[in-house]
Design a protein around this motif. Structure first.
Motif, short mmCIF file in Angstrom:
data_model
loop_
_atom_site.label_atom_id
_atom_site.label_comp_id
_atom_site.label_asym_id
_atom_site.label_seq_id
_atom_site.Cartn_x
_atom_site.Cartn_y
_atom_site.Cartn_z
N ALA A 167 0.84 -1.21 0.00
CA ALA A 167 0.00 0.00 0.00
C ALA A 167 0.87 1.25 0.00
O ALA A 167 0.56 2.23 -0.69
N LEU A 168 1.96 1.24 0.76
CA LEU A 168 2.86 2.39 0.77
C LEU A 168 3.51 2.60 -0.60
O LEU A 168 3.60 3.74 -1.08
N ARG A 169 3.95 1.52 -1.23
CA ARG A 169 4.55 1.66 -2.58
C ARG A 169 3.55 2.25 -3.55
O ARG A 169 3.87 3.12 -4.34
N ARG A 170 2.30 1.77 -3.50
CA ARG A 170 1.28 2.27 -4.41
C ARG A 170 0.98 3.74 -4.14
O ARG A 170 0.85 4.55 -5.07
N ALA A 171 0.87 4.11 -2.87
CA ALA A 171 0.57 5.51 -2.53
C ALA A 171 1.69 6.44 -3.00
O ALA A 171 1.44 7.52 -3.53
N ARG A 172 2.94 5.97 -2.80
CA ARG A 172 4.07 6.80 -3.27
C ARG A 172 4.07 6.94 -4.78
O ARG A 172 4.33 8.03 -5.33
N ALA A 173 3.76 5.87 -5.48
CA ALA A 173 3.72 5.93 -6.95
C ALA A 173 2.60 6.86 -7.41
O ALA A 173 2.79 7.65 -8.34
N GLU A 174 1.43 6.78 -6.76
CA GLU A 174 0.32 7.67 -7.15
C GLU A 174 0.67 9.12 -6.85
O GLU A 174 0.34 10.02 -7.65
N ARG A 175 1.34 9.39 -5.73
CA ARG A 175 1.70 10.76 -5.40
C ARG A 175 2.71 11.31 -6.41
O ARG A 175 2.62 12.44 -6.86
#
Length: 145
Positions: free
Chosen positions: A115-123
């Motif tokens: 979830a953290l990797r995805r959130a960072r990629a979306e940001r």
């Protein structure tokens, strides 16, 4: 055959318990007279006997009984496979509940990291789009508040 008379039989005497006696209304005490039951009429007995003769006795089909037994055995085998008897843990091994908790923690950590990797990629994607959409001016922006 027409019904000419109907004799309603009184219910059998019932032993009164302490709750029934306590709930009885206070009033003049009537002597307890046992109700005498008459034997059922001959027509009633004949009707019951005719019903018993007309109703087929229950017969068990051997093929159906065998199929039921096969199905029950298959279900027991599936249950045994799905829920095997747990092996007894040694003293130095963690108890099964601790193993389950540790596994859930590992799964939660993996999910959290994803979830953290995805959130960072979306940001990063949002920031890249915003930077490309807004023209950069040389003058700094002022504050309004």
């Amino acid at each position: 055959m027409n019904v000419r008379a109907l004799h309603v039989l009184a219910p059998a005497p019932v032993k009164t318990g302490p709750t029934i006696t306590a709930a009885a209304p206070a009033g003049p005490a009537l002597p307890a007279v046992p109700v005498e039951r008459r034997p059922p009429p001959d027509g009633y007995r004949r009707a019951i006997e005719a019903h018993r003769q007309a109703a087929p006795p229950s017969r068990v089909d051997p093929c159906i009984a065998e199929a039921v037994e096969r199905q029950a055995a298959a279900m027991r085998e599936l249950s045994r496979r799905a829920f095997p008897d747990p092996d007894v843990a040694a003293d130095d091994e963690p108890a099964p509940i601790e193993q389950a908790r540790a596994q859930r923690r590992r799964q939660a950590d993996v999910s959290h990291a994803a979830a953290l990797r995805r959130a960072r990629a979306e940001r990063t994607t949002r920031e890249t789009r915003t930077a490309a959409a807004v023209p950069q001016s040389s003058a700094p922006l002022g504050r309004t508040a």
